[in-house]
Design an enzyme around this catalytic site. Structure first.
Site, PDB file in Angstrom:
ATOM      1  N   SER A  55      -2.742   2.307  -3.064  1.00 28.39           N
ATOM      2  CA  SER A  55      -1.399   2.019  -3.585  1.00 28.39           C
ATOM      3  C   SER A  55      -1.100   2.637  -4.933  1.00 28.39           C
ATOM      4  O   SER A  55       0.044   2.563  -5.399  1.00 28.39           O
ATOM      5  CB  SER A  55      -1.186   0.499  -3.666  1.00 28.39           C
ATOM      6  OG  SER A  55      -0.875  -0.025  -2.400  1.00 28.39           O
ATOM      7  N   LYS A  58       1.932   4.800  -5.365  1.00 33.42           N
ATOM      8  CA  LYS A  58       3.283   4.349  -5.693  1.00 33.42           C
ATOM      9  C   LYS A  58       3.734   4.770  -7.087  1.00 33.42           C
ATOM     10  O   LYS A  58       4.926   4.642  -7.410  1.00 33.42           O
ATOM     11  CB  LYS A  58       3.380   2.830  -5.534  1.00 33.42           C
ATOM     12  CG  LYS A  58       3.155   2.346  -4.099  1.00 33.42           C
ATOM     13  CD  LYS A  58       3.344   0.841  -3.983  1.00 33.42           C
ATOM     14  CE  LYS A  58       3.162   0.354  -2.550  1.00 33.42           C
ATOM     15  NZ  LYS A  58       1.745   0.090  -2.206  1.00 33.42           N
ATOM     16  N   SER A 115       3.309  -4.559  -5.284  1.00 32.50           N
ATOM     17  CA  SER A 115       2.783  -3.435  -4.502  1.00 32.50           C
ATOM     18  C   SER A 115       3.318  -3.440  -3.072  1.00 32.50           C
ATOM     19  O   SER A 115       2.585  -3.176  -2.115  1.00 32.50           O
ATOM     20  CB  SER A 115       1.243  -3.463  -4.487  1.00 32.50           C
ATOM     21  OG  SER A 115       0.726  -2.216  -4.084  1.00 32.50           O
TER      22      SER A 115
END
Length: 376
Positions: A55, A58, A115
């Protein structure tokens, strides 16, 4: 125009002279990098090894969103609609319903704090039409930033069908530094707990270092089983802003320990220096609508140097005696160098702080006529 100024300053940078720096010590992760937020590399370990970021992907999604905000393509009040595809992401999510709308402000909260994989894809679709088109933008932007080991496959970092996102600690550091050029993002990444959907859905930040590390401001954690535990951790103390990237740590605890060690190392051995007032002076511009232009240091108003190099440094400016219009904002017009004796430790481009248009024919004639009258 050359000018040398002696400086007794607290200032740091990892160059050949940095051999005197203490050892970092062993880290748990496969790869790591420590950068100043102005893009200076301070430490690296296997920093070019391609690994999965999970993640932490991102940060690029958030960067493109912040850049779209800056260009005026969207506002924080822009409503983003969850498509069936975005809502099908799985993993960490806020369980968007197909057709549900949330403001970009709430979407950014969900991405930065919770997230949320579904929100990352919904924002990507809104900004580019499809996630695939957004991924093209992600990869193009990575290349523009000098990333050489990065290939994004989606907006959230999940594995794809036979595909996986690959990047490196160095590349993530470069993207993180660019994201920090948009300080608004820290209003999201620094949130510990918040809520969306009129308070009905609570968000808790996945970055637990916000509570354990002094000065931490963000940015993003990541984990999937194949990637291990990853983080891009940003922190600021005494005017020094750092980014520590850790990839493929074996546990959450090891990820936090490594990021802490990197940041501690940075704050202990480096600090920010801002040239004193008056060092940078306007450069005259001929045939311009403005008579001069102010130089500024590329990458911000400070330079990072080693504390051990603080005594006896000199600053040298290399600027032209004058420029000829037109001058474009951001155009390189000179250099600022930091020297230790004869050794150049660091050279920073100096760019024009603003544009200066050339005078038109009418302006030139009027200037000439005024000069004639003044002389007569």
């Amino acid at each position: 125009m050359k000018k040398i100024v002696c400086l007794a300053l607290c200032f740091c940078l990892l160059l050949p002279s940095a051999l005197a720096l203490p050892e970092m010590g062993p880290l748990n992760a496969k790869s790591a990098a420590l950068y100043a937020s102005n893009g200076q590399e301070l430490y690296s370990m296997n920093a070019d090894e391609p690994l999965q970021p999970a993640s932490v992907t991102k940060i690029m999604t958030m960067l493109l969103a912040m850049e779209a905000l800056e260009r005026g393509e969207v506002t924080l009040d822009t409503m983003i609609t969850g498509s069936e595809y975005a809502c099908s992401m799985g993993g960490t999510q806020i369980w968007l319903e197909p057709g549900e709308q949330l403001s970009l402000d709430d979407m950014l909260k969900a991405i930065a704090v919770g997230s949320a994989n579904d929100c990352a894809v919904a924002v990507a679709e809104h900004l580019a039409g499809t996630e695939a088109a957004f991924v093209e933008r992600m990869n193009q932007r990575a290349a523009e930033l000098g990333c050489t080991n990065t290939q994004f496959i989606n907006a959230n970092g999940l594995d794809g069908m036979g595909q996986k996102t690959l990047t490196s600690a160095r590349d993530l550091a470069l993207i993180s530094c660019e994201l920090l050029r948009h300080p608004k993002i820290l209003e999201y990444t620094g949130i510990w707990m918040d809520s969306i959907r009129d308070g009905k859905f609570t968000l808790a930040n996945t970055n637990k270092m916000l509570k354990s590390y002094q000065g931490l401001t963000g940015l993003k954690t990541g984990y999937i089983s194949e990637a291990g535990f990853c983080i891009s951790a940003s922190a600021e103390r005494d005017g020094l802003s750092l980014v520590a990237v850790v990839m493929a740590a074996p546990t959450k605890e090891a990820r936090m320990a490594d990021a802490t060690a990197l940041l501690n190392y940075g704050f202990a051995n480096f600090c920010a220096y801002t040239p004193p007032d008056g060092l940078l002076e306007p450069v005259p511009v001929t045939i311009g609508k403005s008579g001069s232009v102010m130089p500024r240091m590329e990458g911000g108003g400070s330079i990072i140097v080693e504390k051990t190099e603080a005594e006896g440094l000199e600053t040298r400016l290399d600027l032209p005696e004058k420029l000829t219009a037109p001058v474009e904002a951001g155009q390189q017009i000179g250099e600022l160098s930091i020297l230790n004796g004869e050794e150049v430790l660091l050279t920073v481009p100096l760019t024009a702080a603003e544009s200066v248009e050339a005078k038109g024919v009418g302006d030139l004639f009027l200037s000439f006529w005024n000069a004639v009258l003044a002389g007569g």
